[in-house]
Design an enzyme around this catalytic site. Structure first.
Site: not given
Length: 470
Positions: A353-354
């Site tokens: 997700r980062g």
């Protein structure tokens, strides 16, 4: 009165629950909504409240001359453009308005640092959207994925949909709210008056295609956090209760704020926020004075002060709208994407997700600047707020997450972890001061004994009396 519980999930296979168990004195007490007996006074009071709520909902999209129209329907908030300092906070909020897919902002900081003020004033910058008139889910007239069940059924049948304009909604979750209020529940008015079961939409339905703001998010009950997280992850809210099964879109930008002194957030909740900003108290005397004077002037006459800032606010709103139009054409090279993933791997970011959030935030920043190509400097501008809260926690590691991300960025993009740009000159000076060897302390030489003053001529000296005989 016991309340029913909504089962919220991103898929249609959510488990159902017919009622909520309340524990009193160690005993579980379950009571269904249908079994609750209402007297006439209670029933009429509930109906009046529901009518008032319905009128308020209608006012959000009503037009002049129509039922439910309110001339001053928007709350007067402190102008966003007059918030002093807090540039990183304002930038992160703007990035999420430009690209809602970034995933929201978590704002943590001291008391009285304009966290809530900044979020509530963001409503002045939100663009207008097309909605189906009178629909409580803020349904899109063209996208089936953003339509409520009734509107989607009409759309599939080819029926004409009446549309209206409304500003992107902002829904605030009260700290003492219940699961029913968030997810939705049974419409008791229709159950009593018409003898049929109907769904009463909750805050997730009203926040569809808008913003969901949770103040003091670190104090929210864990069960309510799970409900919001499930909907934020999948974009859908599924309710199964009392023989009713209903799914509706719940795509929103989640914004949370809180004071870290009052408690930390669970890692699962931290990771769901696209960006995190740490807000500190302003100690610069000039900035503090400007902020205080702005606030006093606003309190004296909110409408007049907001009118003074109308040109600045409109210019910023137009810039945001232009950025939303440019965003689809913004590109990023594969080399920069590889380096973004390398930074995430180097600083031990869990999950992917980062990587996604950094890429989206960099594109949004480029669009905000009016350009079409992402550069290294653009990534440097946004990577800290996107990754600082996603690092693995180590109780023995005292290094700040944002500083660790900065070192990782310098290592991958610049080849040297200690290579700081002019923007980080202060940080570089701090590092140099920290690694500098301390100068050896100079030993103080002992002071020479002072000579005793000689007695004056003719004065009596008692020391000469010792050893003499009489």
């Amino acid at each position: 009165m016991a309340r029913g519980v909504a089962s919220t999930s991103s898929s249609a296979s959510s488990s159902s629950c017919s009622s909520m168990r309340t524990t009193t004195g160690g005993r579980s007490n379950t009571r269904s909504i249908a079994s609750r007996r209402w007297n006439e006074k209670e029933r009429q009071s509930f109906v009046d409240r529901r009518r008032n709520n319905a009128a308020t909902s209608l006012a959000a999209i009503a037009e002049p001359g129509t039922e439910g129209y309110v001339e001053n329907e928007t709350e007067i908030t402190f102008p966003f453009v007059k918030i002093v300092d807090q540039e990183e906070l304002k930038l992160c909020l703007i990035m999420n308005v430009i690209d809602p897919a970034i995933g929201g902002v978590l704002i943590m900081g001291d008391r009285g640092t304009a966290k809530s003020v900044a979020v509530r004033s963001l409503i002045q910058l939100l663009p207008e959207i097309d909605v189906v008139k009178g629909d409580v889910f803020n349904s899109s007239p063209t996208d089936p994925q953003l339509m409520g069940p009734d509107v989607r059924e009409k759309f599939q049948k080819g029926e004409a949909l009446e549309t209206a304009k409304m500003r992107v909604p902002m829904v605030e979750v009260p700290l003492g709210t219940t699961e029913d209020r968030i997810c939705g529940t049974i419409d008791i008015e229709k159950a009593l008056s018409e003898g049929r079961k109907a769904y009463d939409p909750g805050l997730l339905a009203k926040a569809n295609r808008g913003l969901l703001y949770i103040d003091e998010v670190n104090l929210l009950d864990d069960s309510l956090v799970d409900v919001v997280l499930d909907s934020a992850a999948g974009g859908w809210n599924t309710v199964e209760r009392e023989g009713i099964s209903l799914s509706h879109p719940a795509k929103f930008i989640m914004i949370g704020s809180g004071n870290p002194e009052e408690g930390e957030l669970r890692p699962q909740l931290l990771d769901r926020f696209g960006m995190k900003v740490s807000v500190a108290t302003v100690y610069d005397v000039d900035k503090r004075t400007d902020l205080v004077m702005n606030k006093i002037k606003f309190d004296e006459d909110p409408k007049a002060y907001q009118a003074e800032c109308a040109d600045e606010t409109e210019a910023l709103r137009a810039r945001i709208q232009k950025a939303r139009d440019i965003l689809p054409s913004v590109t990023i090279s594969r080399d920069i994407q590889l380096k973004i993933s390398s930074v995430c791997a180097l600083v031990d970011v869990d999950g992917l997700r980062g990587d996604i959030v950094v890429t989206r935030a960099a594109k949004a920043y480029v669009a905000y600047e009016g350009r079409n190509e992402v550069t290294q400097d653009d990534v440097e501008k946004v990577i800290g707020p996107c990754l600082s809260h996603r690092l693995r926690k180590n109780v023995t590691d005292t290094m700040d997450g944002g500083f660790k991300v900065k070192l990782g960025f310098n290592k991958i993009f610049k080849g040297d972890a200690m290579d700081f740009t002019q923007d980080s000159k202060i940080m570089a000076e701090i590092i140099e001061e920290g690694v500098k060897e301390p100068e050896p302390e100079k030993k103080e030489e002992p002071e020479e004994p002072k000579e005793k003053p000689k007695p004056k001529a003719g004065a009596w000296d008692p020391s000469k009396m010792f050893g003499r005989g009489r």
